[in-house]
Design a protein around this motif. Structure first.
Motif, PDB file in Angstrom:
ATOM      1  N   ILE A   1     -12.557  -9.997 -57.004  1.00 46.57           N
ATOM      2  CA  ILE A   1     -12.505  -9.025 -56.213  1.00 46.57           C
ATOM      3  C   ILE A   1     -10.979  -8.622 -55.925  1.00 46.57           C
ATOM      4  O   ILE A   1     -10.224  -9.572 -55.222  1.00 46.57           O
ATOM      5  N   ASP A   2     -10.007  -7.636 -56.575  1.00 46.30           N
ATOM      6  CA  ASP A   2      -8.286  -7.681 -56.169  1.00 46.30           C
ATOM      7  C   ASP A   2      -8.481  -6.674 -55.076  1.00 46.30           C
ATOM      8  O   ASP A   2      -9.162  -6.438 -54.633  1.00 46.30           O
ATOM      9  N   PRO A   3      -7.389  -6.627 -54.083  1.00 47.95           N
ATOM     10  CA  PRO A   3      -6.666  -6.404 -53.130  1.00 47.95           C
ATOM     11  C   PRO A   3      -6.361  -4.750 -53.169  1.00 47.95           C
ATOM     12  O   PRO A   3      -6.599  -4.049 -54.157  1.00 47.95           O
ATOM     13  N   VAL A   4      -7.019  -3.917 -52.607  1.00 51.78           N
ATOM     14  CA  VAL A   4      -6.813  -2.171 -52.104  1.00 51.78           C
ATOM     15  C   VAL A   4      -5.758  -2.164 -51.739  1.00 51.78           C
ATOM     16  O   VAL A   4      -4.543  -1.357 -52.921  1.00 51.78           O
ATOM     17  N   PHE A   5      -4.711  -3.044 -51.396  1.00 47.25           N
ATOM     18  CA  PHE A   5      -3.237  -2.842 -50.925  1.00 47.25           C
ATOM     19  C   PHE A   5      -2.422  -4.278 -51.305  1.00 47.25           C
ATOM     20  O   PHE A   5      -3.301  -5.333 -50.559  1.00 47.25           O
ATOM     21  N   GLU A   6      -1.935  -4.402 -51.197  1.00 43.22           N
ATOM     22  CA  GLU A   6      -0.905  -5.402 -51.872  1.00 43.22           C
ATOM     23  C   GLU A   6       0.867  -5.583 -51.075  1.00 43.22           C
ATOM     24  O   GLU A   6       1.234  -4.290 -51.346  1.00 43.22           O
ATOM     25  N   VAL A   7       1.504  -6.564 -50.769  1.00 43.60           N
ATOM     26  CA  VAL A   7       3.673  -6.451 -50.284  1.00 43.60           C
ATOM     27  C   VAL A   7       3.346  -8.416 -50.563  1.00 43.60           C
ATOM     28  O   VAL A   7       2.344  -8.934 -50.289  1.00 43.60           O
ATOM     29  N   ASP A   8       4.740  -8.157 -50.773  1.00 47.16           N
ATOM     30  CA  ASP A   8       5.185  -9.692 -50.962  1.00 47.16           C
ATOM     31  C   ASP A   8       5.703  -9.950 -49.758  1.00 47.16           C
ATOM     32  O   ASP A   8       5.801  -8.950 -48.740  1.00 47.16           O
ATOM     33  N   HIS A   9       6.624 -11.291 -49.576  1.00 50.72           N
ATOM     34  CA  HIS A   9       6.960 -11.486 -48.829  1.00 50.72           C
ATOM     35  C   HIS A   9       8.506 -10.968 -48.525  1.00 50.72           C
ATOM     36  O   HIS A   9       9.354 -11.190 -47.463  1.00 50.72           O
ATOM     37  N   GLN A  10       9.445  -9.707 -48.828  1.00 50.79           N
ATOM     38  CA  GLN A  10      10.174  -9.480 -48.563  1.00 50.79           C
ATOM     39  C   GLN A  10       9.696  -8.093 -48.172  1.00 50.79           C
ATOM     40  O   GLN A  10      10.568  -7.618 -47.554  1.00 50.79           O
ATOM     41  N   THR A  11       8.741  -7.604 -48.232  1.00 53.35           N
ATOM     42  CA  THR A  11       7.806  -6.422 -46.985  1.00 53.35           C
ATOM     43  C   THR A  11       7.482  -7.167 -46.379  1.00 53.35           C
ATOM     44  O   THR A  11       7.497  -6.466 -44.889  1.00 53.35           O
ATOM     45  N   ALA A  12       6.575  -8.068 -46.002  1.00 51.30           N
ATOM     46  CA  ALA A  12       5.956  -8.408 -44.897  1.00 51.30           C
ATOM     47  C   ALA A  12       5.482  -9.665 -45.136  1.00 51.30           C
ATOM     48  O   ALA A  12       4.837 -10.365 -45.921  1.00 51.30           O
ATOM     49  N   ARG A  13       5.379 -10.239 -43.253  1.00 52.49           N
ATOM     50  CA  ARG A  13       5.047 -12.028 -43.906  1.00 52.49           C
ATOM     51  C   ARG A  13       3.918 -13.293 -43.414  1.00 52.49           C
ATOM     52  O   ARG A  13       3.826 -13.689 -43.993  1.00 52.49           O
ATOM     53  N   SER A  14       3.322 -11.397 -42.581  1.00 55.78           N
ATOM     54  CA  SER A  14       1.943 -12.251 -42.401  1.00 55.78           C
ATOM     55  C   SER A  14       1.249 -10.367 -41.588  1.00 55.78           C
ATOM     56  O   SER A  14       1.090  -9.974 -40.715  1.00 55.78           O
ATOM     57  N   ILE A  15       0.379 -10.394 -42.456  1.00 58.06           N
ATOM     58  CA  ILE A  15      -0.001  -9.207 -42.476  1.00 58.06           C
ATOM     59  C   ILE A  15      -1.152  -8.842 -41.004  1.00 58.06           C
ATOM     60  O   ILE A  15      -1.826  -9.897 -40.830  1.00 58.06           O
ATOM     61  N   THR A  16      -1.208  -7.925 -40.527  1.00 59.61           N
ATOM     62  CA  THR A  16      -1.976  -7.034 -38.842  1.00 59.61           C
ATOM     63  C   THR A  16      -2.934  -6.301 -39.942  1.00 59.61           C
ATOM     64  O   THR A  16      -2.067  -5.569 -39.767  1.00 59.61           O
ATOM     65  N   GLY A  17      -3.904  -7.071 -40.098  1.00 58.49           N
ATOM     66  CA  GLY A  17      -4.863  -5.617 -40.728  1.00 58.49           C
ATOM     67  C   GLY A  17      -5.259  -4.286 -39.186  1.00 58.49           C
ATOM     68  O   GLY A  17      -5.141  -4.870 -37.988  1.00 58.49           O
ATOM     69  N   GLY A  18      -5.299  -3.246 -39.664  1.00 61.75           N
ATOM     70  CA  GLY A  18      -5.713  -2.291 -39.548  1.00 61.75           C
ATOM     71  C   GLY A  18      -7.078  -1.045 -38.950  1.00 61.75           C
ATOM     72  O   GLY A  18      -7.722  -2.292 -40.108  1.00 61.75           O
ATOM     73  N   PHE A  19      -6.790  -0.753 -39.181  1.00 63.09           N
ATOM     74  CA  PHE A  19      -8.209   0.863 -39.286  1.00 63.09           C
ATOM     75  C   PHE A  19      -7.750   2.059 -40.576  1.00 63.09           C
ATOM     76  O   PHE A  19      -6.097   2.058 -40.729  1.00 63.09           O
ATOM     77  N   ILE A  20      -8.722   2.407 -40.822  1.00 60.87           N
ATOM     78  CA  ILE A  20      -8.726   3.929 -41.126  1.00 60.87           C
ATOM     79  C   ILE A  20      -8.369   4.875 -40.425  1.00 60.87           C
ATOM     80  O   ILE A  20      -9.344   4.758 -39.521  1.00 60.87           O
ATOM     81  N   TYR A  21      -7.552   5.812 -40.408  1.00 60.95           N
ATOM     82  CA  TYR A  21      -7.205   6.998 -39.202  1.00 60.95           C
ATOM     83  C   TYR A  21      -8.230   7.986 -39.493  1.00 60.95           C
ATOM     84  O   TYR A  21      -8.072   8.750 -40.621  1.00 60.95           O
ATOM     85  N   GLN A  22      -8.403   8.240 -38.630  1.00 65.18           N
ATOM     86  CA  GLN A  22      -9.468   9.638 -39.134  1.00 65.18           C
ATOM     87  C   GLN A  22      -9.520  11.007 -38.002  1.00 65.18           C
ATOM     88  O   GLN A  22      -9.561  11.932 -38.907  1.00 65.18           O
ATOM     89  N   PRO A  23      -8.751  10.639 -36.785  1.00 67.33           N
ATOM     90  CA  PRO A  23      -8.355  12.603 -36.942  1.00 67.33           C
ATOM     91  C   PRO A  23      -7.252  13.660 -37.143  1.00 67.33           C
ATOM     92  O   PRO A  23      -6.614  12.575 -38.388  1.00 67.33           O
ATOM     93  N   ASP A  24      -7.004  14.299 -37.698  1.00 70.56           N
ATOM     94  CA  ASP A  24      -5.788  14.899 -37.619  1.00 70.56           C
ATOM     95  C   ASP A  24      -5.121  15.526 -37.402  1.00 70.56           C
ATOM     96  O   ASP A  24      -4.441  16.331 -37.809  1.00 70.56           O
ATOM     97  N   ASP A  25      -4.959  15.104 -36.192  1.00 68.23           N
ATOM     98  CA  ASP A  25      -3.659  14.951 -35.245  1.00 68.23           C
ATOM     99  C   ASP A  25      -2.266  15.333 -36.532  1.00 68.23           C
ATOM    100  O   ASP A  25      -1.336  15.386 -35.815  1.00 68.23           O
ATOM    101  N   ILE A  26      -2.319  13.699 -36.972  1.00 72.90           N
ATOM    102  CA  ILE A  26      -0.450  13.429 -37.527  1.00 72.90           C
ATOM    103  C   ILE A  26      -1.081  13.997 -39.311  1.00 72.90           C
ATOM    104  O   ILE A  26      -1.865  13.139 -40.100  1.00 72.90           O
ATOM    105  N   PRO A  27      -0.179  14.730 -39.406  1.00 72.05           N
ATOM    106  CA  PRO A  27      -0.020  15.463 -41.179  1.00 72.05           C
ATOM    107  C   PRO A  27       0.343  14.473 -41.759  1.00 72.05           C
ATOM    108  O   PRO A  27       0.935  13.958 -42.341  1.00 72.05           O
ATOM    109  N   GLY A  28      -1.326  14.414 -42.901  1.00 70.64           N
ATOM    110  CA  GLY A  28      -1.488  13.585 -44.624  1.00 70.64           C
ATOM    111  C   GLY A  28      -1.714  12.404 -43.656  1.00 70.64           C
ATOM    112  O   GLY A  28      -2.211  11.227 -44.707  1.00 70.64           O
ATOM    113  N   LEU A  29      -1.437  11.842 -42.374  1.00 69.11           N
ATOM    114  CA  LEU A  29      -2.321  10.556 -42.077  1.00 69.11           C
ATOM    115  C   LEU A  29      -4.410  10.439 -42.226  1.00 69.11           C
ATOM    116  O   LEU A  29      -4.970   9.032 -42.525  1.00 69.11           O
TER     117      LEU A  29
END
Length: 513
Positions: free
Chosen positions: A355-383
């Motif tokens: 299974i391939d990742p849904v998202f991936e970045v190389d080490h030019q972008t992030a050195r050690s990923i800290t995963g989070g959550f799917i954002y559910q509120p509607d208070d920030i447009p587009g998020l």
């Protein structure tokens, strides 16, 4: 890290030295994520979570959860094993809720300590078996007890061997601001090395617990055999586990193994295994709206990845790092997995059902990923509906749309946030991302602060984004309006007319908070 950080990987060798896997590689494999349109404001939520309390070092906050009892209290775990409460009014209780450390604890701020806390969903229900129960992953000396799991394909000497222990605490009074009660060990794992150990846990709606477990060793310990733990179903290393903490049919009798786990009936496999092929599965979270399980996974020297976890899934380590073919002899020489049939996943992934990742970045972008959550509120447009993640060794904060799907060799549509300049600056180093029951999200920083992610301070009227509203914003809006820029279509009806002008003026009139 191990401690926690060594998913990140802070390792021995220096007091706060980065994991060699995190810092050595600087080649561009993937396009750098662009700055997106979503704007957020960061505000200070809590401080005082670094330094000593009651003569016990906290070191830094490693995890935060809201207590499921309607009180609004947030519970913060620190690396030193000190648990603190933040009350509904935002105040940090000066008295620790609980100090978990004892004579068996193995605490090293560069490597080891308490990493994850979770409350049973029935914590506040006196009629339920989960009443008053919460769980902590702690680190102990290898003489502290008899391990339930020690079956790594290789034991390595670098950094020594230690135990990670999943403890259940049962309080006699769930409403109390200080703990009194009992503790029992559910699972004790003897680690083959200092890194990539037990990291995180979370509960599904069914009361079953998911636990993330690394492959047992970092690159420095890294002969190929220890990496092969991840693909071997007969041990806990490099896996996501699923257990019933209130059950008793495990080999040690301290927890349950659900009978619908995918490998319960597979010869030679552990029934606890839910998914496999993981290197350093650092942060594991549930999408409350769908029940989907999301994992931010730290890579070797090139790729950081985000995976959507499914029962029985093989996520490819150490055949693959992200969607790329991992070179077992030259860690700096990953290659693209060709997608000859153009189905969005690479040929090697297809051949081995990886299974391939849904998202991936190389080490030019992030050195050690800290995963989070799917954002559910509607208070920030587009998020709404976006997955948020950060970087343990940088100041990046990113989002991506899960609907984009995983595409071999691409980032999956990852974008960077814009920040309100009137808010708190993005911290360097995010240990964890937390979420409360309202869906608000928080960044736990190396420096001991906790920051909250909020809507942009001046809303959509700050067209000249400087955190204030003035003639520059009016000029920028009129320019965008005249060019039919999508940003000027404020009401989103794909027309540029008086309705957009009226809405802009209304937002402008509200000013900045």
């Amino acid at each position: 890290m191990r401690f926690a950080l060594c998913a990140l990987c802070i390792t021995a060798g220096s007091a706060m030295g980065m994991d060699p896997a995190v810092v050595l590689f600087d080649q561009d494999l993937l396009e750098s994520p662009p700055t997106g349109d979503i704007r957020v404001n960061l505000s200070l939520f809590a401080t005082g979570l670094i330094g000593n309390v009651d003569e016990t070092p906290q070191y830094m906050p490693t995890d935060m959860v809201q207590i499921p009892d309607g009180s609004g209290r947030m519970c913060v775990l620190t690396l030193g094993g000190v648990i603190r409460l933040i009350h509904a009014d935002g105040s940090l209780d000066p008295v620790p809720y609980l100090i978990t450390t004892n004579e068996d604890s193995y605490i090293d701020p560069a490597n080891f300590g308490a990493i994850s806390i979770a409350f049973h969903p029935d914590f506040a229900d006196p009629k339920a078996d989960g009443y008053g129960r919460f769980y902590v992953i702690e680190t102990e000396n290898d003489t502290a007890g008899v391990p339930d799991f020690d079956g790594s394909l290789l034991q390595v000497s670098i950094g020594g061997v230690h135990h990670d222990v999943l403890y259940e605490y049962t309080t006699t009074d769930p409403s109390s601001d200080t703990f009194a009660g009992t503790r029992r060990s559910l699972m004790r794992v003897e680690q083959p090395g200092k890194d990539h150990n037990l990291f995180d846990m979370c509960f599904g709606d069914d009361g079953l617990m998911f636990i993330s477990s690394g492959d047992g060793g970092n690159q420095g310990e890294g002969v190929n055999l220890i990496r092969q733990n991840a693909g071997f179903l007969g041990n806990v290393f490099g896996k996501i586990l699923r257990i019933d903490p209130l059950g008793s049919n495990s080999d040690n009798g301290q927890y349950g193994v659900p009978d619908d786990n995918p490998f319960v009936s597979t010869d030679g496999a552990l029934g606890e295994v839910y998914s496999y092929g993981h290197r350093s599965p650092y942060r594991l979270t549930i999408d409350d709206s769908t029940g989907d399980l999301w994992l931010g996974e730290v890579g070797q020297q090139q790729v950081e990845e985000v995976n959507k976890i499914v029962a029985g899934g093989n996520y490819g380590w150490s055949t693959k790092e992200g969607s790329f073919i991992f070179d077992q002899t030259d860690f700096d020489n990953n290659s693209i997995d060709p997608d000859s049939d153009m189905n969005g996943t690479g040929d090697a992934a297809d051949a081995d059902d990886l299974i391939d990742p849904v998202f991936e970045v190389d080490h030019q972008t992030a050195r050690s990923i800290t995963g989070g959550f799917i954002y559910q509120p509607d208070d920030i447009p587009g998020l709404q509906g976006m997955y948020i993640f950060s970087d343990a060794f940088g100041n990046g904060l990113f989002y991506g749309d899960p609907a984009d799907g995983s595409v071999s060799g691409e980032t999956g549509g990852v974008q960077r946030f814009q920040f309100d300049p009137s808010g708190v600056s993005m911290p360097f180093g995010t240990i964890s991302i937390a979420q409360d029951f309202a869906g608000s999200q928080y960044l736990l920083a190396f420096d001991g602060r906790i920051l909250q992610i909020n809507p942009w301070g001046c809303s959509s009227a700050d067209f000249y984004p400087d955190g204030v509203l003035n003639f520059l914003d009016v000029s920028a809006f009129l320019g965008a309006y005249g060019n039919q820029d999508p940003d000027a279509d404020i009401n989103g009806d794909t027309n540029w007319n008086f309705l957009d002008v009226s809405q802009f003026l209304g937002l402008y009139g509200k000013g900045c908070p």
